[in-house]
Design a protein around this motif. Structure first.
Motif, short mmCIF file in Angstrom:
data_model
loop_
_atom_site.label_atom_id
_atom_site.label_comp_id
_atom_site.label_asym_id
_atom_site.label_seq_id
_atom_site.Cartn_x
_atom_site.Cartn_y
_atom_site.Cartn_z
N ASP A 32 45.20 44.40 68.40
CA ASP A 32 44.97 43.60 67.20
C ASP A 32 45.91 42.41 67.11
OD1 ASP A 32 42.91 45.22 66.27
OD2 ASP A 32 44.27 46.58 65.23
N GLN A 33 47.03 42.46 67.83
CA GLN A 33 48.01 41.38 67.77
C GLN A 33 48.42 40.95 69.18
OE1 GLN A 33 48.92 39.84 64.97
NE2 GLN A 33 47.78 41.24 63.64
N PHE A 84 49.75 38.66 72.14
CA PHE A 84 50.85 37.69 72.08
C PHE A 84 51.30 37.29 73.48
CE2 PHE A 84 52.91 41.87 72.06
CZ PHE A 84 53.86 41.74 73.06
N ALA A 87 51.82 44.97 70.05
CA ALA A 87 50.50 44.35 70.09
C ALA A 87 49.48 45.12 69.26
CB ALA A 87 50.01 44.25 71.53
N GLU A 88 49.90 46.25 68.72
CA GLU A 88 49.02 47.11 67.92
C GLU A 88 47.77 47.50 68.71
OE1 GLU A 88 48.27 45.51 64.03
OE2 GLU A 88 50.37 44.93 63.73
#
Length: 264
Positions: free
Chosen positions: A112-113, A115, A163-164
């Motif tokens: 979900d995140q 990066f 990073a979920e």
């Protein structure tokens, strides 16, 4: 047939174990009286021309131990592993050494995140330092292709959390700067304390194994230790990859063993 199954020895048995890899061995001696009696009987038989009698003897018991916590100096690591990097550590073809703390890593896939951040920022958020071993899967007893080092790096588990990673993900793929990809089950990497290292024995990797970063895992053959990682891809696969070494008879040989036993 029954006699063949017995452990029969002339006189008293004393076993000497020769250990490689820094091991130590201890053997208990048989009672002195038993040894003297056996020796006297043997001499008497020899003097009378009679064939020596065969006496049963209890096997000597002992125990041995070994220690593999001694840190391998970077000079030795460089000599052993940088000369055969492609075969031993799944290295990239060319080590374009830069500042490993400026090296950027992307975490992508079913997260979900997603990066992209430099190693120094990730390291300041979460970094671990632990003694780990790197060895060629076919390294024999007393072999040279093994090192024990103080490894500093970023836990793979932290990258997944940051990073979920989504529910149901089961595979993590490490992508090197030269395009090399290595897919491993997430449970395997996390369970073996996987880290993306950037320092070995308090020095950049260029002083030891080479490169800018390298995946390290416990109880895993060194040919899975990919280097110069630029992307960590997290996915949910219908058929996840096999665990490293799955199906191999000797995926990782210890650097200690009994080379021979002498009976006197």
């Amino acid at each position: 047939m029954q006699d063949i199954k017995k452990n029969v020895l002339l006189g008293t048995m004393a076993a000497t174990l020769v250990i490689s890899g820094g091991g130590t061995a201890l053997a208990e001696e048989a009672p002195q009286g038993a040894s003297d009696a056996s020796s006297a009987s043997t001499k008497a038989d020899a003097a009378s021309g009679v064939a020596p009698s065969v006496n049963e003897a209890e096997a000597s018991q002992g125990e041995f131990a070994y220690d593999q916590t001694a840190i391998t100096p970077n000079s030795i690591i460089k000599d052993v592993f940088q000369r055969a990097t492609a075969a031993l550590c799944n290295a990239t073809d060319d080590f374009a050494v830069s500042n490993p703390l400026e090296w950027k890593i992307t975490v992508s896939g079913d997260v979900d995140q997603a990066f992209t951040l430099p190693v120094d920022e990730l390291a300041s958020e979460s970094s671990v330092q632990q003694v780990m071993t790197c060895t060629c899967g076919g390294n024999p007893a007393d072999g040279k292709a093994i090192i024990t080092a103080d490894v500093k790096g970023i836990p793979v588990s932290y990258l997944l959390d940051r990073a979920e990673a989504r529910s149901g993900v089961n595979t993590v793929t490490f992508v090197s700067s030269d395009g090399t990809e290595l897919a491993i089950p997430i449970a395997y990497v996390v369970g073996r304390h996987g880290v993306i290292s950037y320092e070995i024995n308090d020095e950049d990797l260029s002083a030891s194994v080479g490169g800018n970063n390298q995946l390290w895992m416990t109880r895993t053959s060194a040919n899975y230790f990919v280097r110069d990682i630029v992307e960590v891809r997290v996915t949910s696969e219908a058929t996840p990859p096999e665990n490293p070494g799955e199906g191999m008879e000797y995926p990782n040989s210890p650097n200690v063993g009994i080379l021979n036993a002498e009976i006197g």
